[in-house]
Write an enzyme that holds these catalytic residues in place. Structure first.
Site, PDB file in Angstrom:
ATOM      1  N   GLY A 237       0.813  -1.209   0.000  1.00 16.78           N
ATOM      2  CA  GLY A 237       0.000   0.000   0.000  1.00 16.78           C
ATOM      3  C   GLY A 237       0.847   1.260   0.000  1.00 16.78           C
ATOM      4  O   GLY A 237       2.044   1.221  -0.294  1.00 16.78           O
ATOM      5  N   GLU A 272      -1.906  -5.398  -1.371  1.00 16.70           N
ATOM      6  CA  GLU A 272      -1.320  -6.033  -0.176  1.00 16.70           C
ATOM      7  C   GLU A 272      -0.749  -5.008   0.790  1.00 16.70           C
ATOM      8  O   GLU A 272       0.450  -5.012   1.080  1.00 16.70           O
ATOM      9  CB  GLU A 272      -0.189  -6.987  -0.614  1.00 16.70           C
ATOM     10  CG  GLU A 272      -0.574  -7.998  -1.664  1.00 16.70           C
ATOM     11  CD  GLU A 272       0.635  -8.650  -2.341  1.00 16.70           C
ATOM     12  OE1 GLU A 272       1.765  -8.128  -2.204  1.00 16.70           O
ATOM     13  OE2 GLU A 272       0.446  -9.673  -3.012  1.00 16.70           O
ATOM     14  N   ARG A 275       2.074  -1.658   6.038  1.00 19.96           N
ATOM     15  CA  ARG A 275       2.384  -0.490   6.845  1.00 19.96           C
ATOM     16  C   ARG A 275       1.173   0.432   7.072  1.00 19.96           C
ATOM     17  O   ARG A 275       0.886   0.818   8.200  1.00 19.96           O
ATOM     18  CB  ARG A 275       3.484   0.317   6.134  1.00 19.96           C
ATOM     19  CG  ARG A 275       4.065   1.443   6.964  1.00 19.96           C
ATOM     20  CD  ARG A 275       4.986   2.317   6.074  1.00 19.96           C
ATOM     21  NE  ARG A 275       6.027   1.543   5.432  1.00 19.96           N
ATOM     22  CZ  ARG A 275       7.223   1.288   5.962  1.00 19.96           C
ATOM     23  NH1 ARG A 275       7.539   1.790   7.141  1.00 19.96           N
ATOM     24  NH2 ARG A 275       8.108   0.575   5.313  1.00 19.96           N
ATOM     25  N   ARG A 311      14.020   0.576  13.780  1.00 18.75           N
ATOM     26  CA  ARG A 311      13.955   1.400  12.565  1.00 18.75           C
ATOM     27  C   ARG A 311      14.866   2.640  12.602  1.00 18.75           C
ATOM     28  O   ARG A 311      15.531   2.927  11.610  1.00 18.75           O
ATOM     29  CB  ARG A 311      12.511   1.781  12.239  1.00 18.75           C
ATOM     30  CG  ARG A 311      11.620   0.553  11.971  1.00 18.75           C
ATOM     31  CD  ARG A 311      10.221   0.922  11.489  1.00 18.75           C
ATOM     32  NE  ARG A 311      10.247   1.442  10.137  1.00 18.75           N
ATOM     33  CZ  ARG A 311      10.147   2.712   9.817  1.00 18.75           C
ATOM     34  NH1 ARG A 311       9.963   3.611  10.746  1.00 18.75           N
ATOM     35  NH2 ARG A 311      10.225   3.094   8.555  1.00 18.75           N
ATOM     36  N   TYR A 315      17.599   2.345   9.539  1.00 24.53           N
ATOM     37  CA  TYR A 315      17.629   3.262   8.399  1.00 24.53           C
ATOM     38  C   TYR A 315      17.277   4.692   8.754  1.00 24.53           C
ATOM     39  O   TYR A 315      16.567   5.366   8.019  1.00 24.53           O
ATOM     40  CB  TYR A 315      16.817   2.796   7.179  1.00 24.53           C
ATOM     41  CG  TYR A 315      15.696   1.810   7.355  1.00 24.53           C
ATOM     42  CD1 TYR A 315      15.753   0.579   6.700  1.00 24.53           C
ATOM     43  CD2 TYR A 315      14.571   2.112   8.098  1.00 24.53           C
ATOM     44  CE1 TYR A 315      14.718  -0.318   6.816  1.00 24.53           C
ATOM     45  CE2 TYR A 315      13.533   1.199   8.214  1.00 24.53           C
ATOM     46  CZ  TYR A 315      13.618  -0.016   7.565  1.00 24.53           C
ATOM     47  OH  TYR A 315      12.590  -0.902   7.676  1.00 24.53           O
ATOM     48  N   CYS A 341      24.354  -1.635  24.326  1.00 19.79           N
ATOM     49  CA  CYS A 341      25.743  -1.203  24.209  1.00 19.79           C
ATOM     50  C   CYS A 341      26.155  -0.993  22.758  1.00 19.79           C
ATOM     51  O   CYS A 341      26.946  -1.758  22.198  1.00 19.79           O
ATOM     52  CB  CYS A 341      26.655  -2.236  24.858  1.00 19.79           C
ATOM     53  SG  CYS A 341      26.234  -2.469  26.578  1.00 19.79           S
ATOM     54  N   GLU A 342      25.568  -0.001  22.128  1.00 21.24           N
ATOM     55  CA  GLU A 342      25.911   0.387  20.757  1.00 21.24           C
ATOM     56  C   GLU A 342      25.683   1.887  20.673  1.00 21.24           C
ATOM     57  O   GLU A 342      24.650   2.375  21.138  1.00 21.24           O
ATOM     58  CB  GLU A 342      24.948  -0.242  19.726  1.00 21.24           C
ATOM     59  CG  GLU A 342      24.950  -1.740  19.652  1.00 21.24           C
ATOM     60  CD  GLU A 342      25.939  -2.298  18.654  1.00 21.24           C
ATOM     61  OE1 GLU A 342      26.604  -1.503  17.960  1.00 21.24           O
ATOM     62  OE2 GLU A 342      26.048  -3.524  18.586  1.00 21.24           O
ATOM     63  N   TYR A 370       6.310  -2.904  11.222  1.00 19.28           N
ATOM     64  CA  TYR A 370       7.749  -3.131  11.072  1.00 19.28           C
ATOM     65  C   TYR A 370       8.520  -2.744  12.336  1.00 19.28           C
ATOM     66  O   TYR A 370       9.673  -2.315  12.249  1.00 19.28           O
ATOM     67  CB  TYR A 370       8.297  -2.385   9.844  1.00 19.28           C
ATOM     68  CG  TYR A 370       7.614  -2.796   8.563  1.00 19.28           C
ATOM     69  CD1 TYR A 370       7.761  -4.093   8.066  1.00 19.28           C
ATOM     70  CD2 TYR A 370       6.788  -1.923   7.866  1.00 19.28           C
ATOM     71  CE1 TYR A 370       7.121  -4.486   6.906  1.00 19.28           C
ATOM     72  CE2 TYR A 370       6.139  -2.324   6.704  1.00 19.28           C
ATOM     73  CZ  TYR A 370       6.313  -3.601   6.227  1.00 19.28           C
ATOM     74  OH  TYR A 370       5.669  -4.002   5.084  1.00 19.28           O
TER      75      TYR A 370
HETATM   76  C1  LIG Z   1       6.384  -5.887   2.188  1.00 21.44           C
HETATM   77  C2  LIG Z   1       5.423  -6.276   1.134  1.00 21.44           C
HETATM   78  C3  LIG Z   1       4.134  -5.721   1.129  1.00 21.44           C
HETATM   79  C4  LIG Z   1       3.673  -4.669   2.099  1.00 21.44           C
HETATM   80  O1  LIG Z   1       4.198  -3.410   1.855  1.00 21.44           O
HETATM   81  P1  LIG Z   1       3.706  -2.141   2.688  1.00 21.44           P
HETATM   82  O2  LIG Z   1       4.567  -1.034   2.224  1.00 21.44           O
HETATM   83  O3  LIG Z   1       3.916  -2.460   4.127  1.00 21.44           O
HETATM   84  O4  LIG Z   1       2.267  -1.904   2.389  1.00 21.44           O
HETATM   85  C5  LIG Z   1       3.258  -6.177   0.150  1.00 21.44           C
HETATM   86  N1  LIG Z   1       3.627  -7.121  -0.763  1.00 21.44           N
HETATM   87  C6  LIG Z   1       4.856  -7.657  -0.770  1.00 21.44           C
HETATM   88  C7  LIG Z   1       5.201  -8.693  -1.787  1.00 21.44           C
HETATM   89  C8  LIG Z   1       5.791  -7.277   0.175  1.00 21.44           C
HETATM   90  O5  LIG Z   1       7.021  -7.806   0.159  1.00 21.44           O
END
Ligand SMILES: *Cc1c(COP(=O)(O)O)cnc(C)c1O
Length: 412
Positions: A237, A272, A275, A311, A315, A341-342, A370
């Protein structure tokens, strides 16, 4: 930044109808807190946004794979996008049906494919011809003919962090768009699978929807040339705003444009999102242990660390840090650091924040996605509990790990 299911009442931060101070007092810190209302509202934006189009919103399990979160989304009608056998095990343990599961991922092993075949998942998104061959061989032994989509790489720049950008030619994911048609022509090579879809996933944390729409156009072009294509899967998404001034794409407006593009095509549509369903519906609660200053710096030492939320260290991700009770003692500029300890163990660097004192509670915002899933036991720190709030009720959906949990499976 946006909070889904959290707000201040007077000067105290609440999750739905429950004060976070109350949860911290009972459950201890650090702990993750999720709003079921926040999760469901974000899911609905996708599901409602696609109303009228044959579709399934398959929640990406890797963003937050807690059983209770999966069960919540299952009851709301979600499907699930998995990237491992372990995630399939979780989805089934949460009570969801395998027939709503889509299996993505660049390195599926034979045991994982067998597990998915035996469970009866909805479809595989295959990422190479070798994988098609393996699925075909394993399905043949079972006299099955699973539905398969081909993950293509549309060579679209998602303009996101290099570690979470996945749709460029040089990335390991999918099959080059120009090779896809030939693979469909050779589909008869794999009699024990039904190659009938195309999928892509160009990356995560996209703050404009334009690259997703460009990728969709590529999938539609391919579908126009290949009559066997019956479904499209656009992958993840949109992104979410982590910074105060950031703005994320409007899901409803984005999906209106998706519906316009798909109108008149006889194609089933999968998306799919991970996040954007859970990130804003979660916080990490942590307590200030110490204040400390060196010549150059002011430090706020808290009881959560990079093992709980990696996170920022991994990054340089930005998470807003909110006082659970607004102390109004003025502002400071500080690094918020944990006990690991980093030097890389921090939640925020040079952050202008409330002048907090030891014992104060902080909420690390936008921590539903995540975050817990990437928690580790580094420095032999037990992983924190997860709590789900529903209105006035809250419950622990994953217990805090104990010291014996840390050595489970080990031998001297
Ligand atoms: C990680 C992933 C997602 C989800 O991505 P978002 O940015 O969290 O929405 C969907 N499809 C596949 C194949 C992924 O690897």
């Amino acid at each position: 930044m946006r909070l889904a299911g959290f707000d201040y009442r007077r000067d105290a931060l609440y999750c739905e109808e429950v004060a976070l101070e109350h949860i911290a007092a009972r459950a201890g810190t650090p702990c993750y807190v999720y709003s079921s209302r926040g999760i469901l509202e974000s899911f609905s934006a996708y599901d409602q946004g696609l109303a009228g189009l044959p579709h399934r919103v398959c929640y990406a399990v890797k963003a937050n794979s807690s059983l209770a979160v999966l069960a919540l989304l299952d009851r709301a009608g979600a499907g699930f996008d998995i990237v491992s056998g372990g995630e399939l095990f979780r989805v089934l343990a949460a009570g969801a049906e395998a027939s709503r599961v889509v299996f993505s991922g660049v390195g599926k092993t034979a045991p994982e494919i067998e597990y998915a075949l035996d469970s009866g998942i909805c479809c595989f998104n295959a990422e190479s011809e070798a994988e098609l061959g393996l699925i075909d061989a394993l399905a043949a032994r079972r006299s099955l003919r699973p539905r398969v989509g081909l993950r293509v790489n549309p060579d679209v720049d998602a303009a996101t962090h290099p570690y979470i950008s996945t749709g460029l030619r040089q990335h390991k994911f999918g099959i080059a768009l120009r090779d896809a048609e030939a693979i469909f022509q050779r589909a008869a090579q794999w009699p024990h699978l039904s190659l009938e879809g195309v999928s892509c996933h160009i990356g995560s944390q996209l703050l404009t929807a334009a690259p997703l729409e460009e990728a969709l156009d590529h999938l539609l072009d391919l579908a126009a040339r290949v009559p066997a294509v019956r479904f499209l899967d656009l992958g993840g998404g949109v992104g979410v705003p982590y910074q105060p001034e950031q703005q994320a794409p409007d899901v409803t407006a984005f999906l209106t444009r998706v519906r316009e593009r798909l109108a008149g095509h006889d194609l089933f549509f999968f998306i799919e999102p991970g996040r954007s369903i859970v990130a804003e519906a979660g916080v990490l609660l942590t307590r200030v242990l110490y204040r400390k200053n060196s010549v150059a710096k002011e430090f706020v030492v808290v009881d959560a660390a990079m093992n709980d939320l990696i996170r920022p260290s991994l990054y340089e991700a930005h998470h807003e840090i909110l006082p659970v009770r607004r102390p109004a003692r003025g502002k400071i500029l500080a690094d918020v650091v944990g006990p690991v300890c980093e030097t890389g163990d921090f939640l925020a660097l040079d952050r202008e924040m409330d002048n907090v004192l030891p014992g104060d509670l902080l909420a690390v915002a936008t921590a539903g996605a995540y975050c817990f899933v990437a928690a580790s036991n580094y420095n032999s720190r037990p992983r924190p509990p997860e709590i789900l709030v529903e209105g006035l009720a809250w419950r622990t959906i994953r217990a805090r790990e104990s010291y014996p949990d840390l050595i489970r499976g080990e031998q001297v």
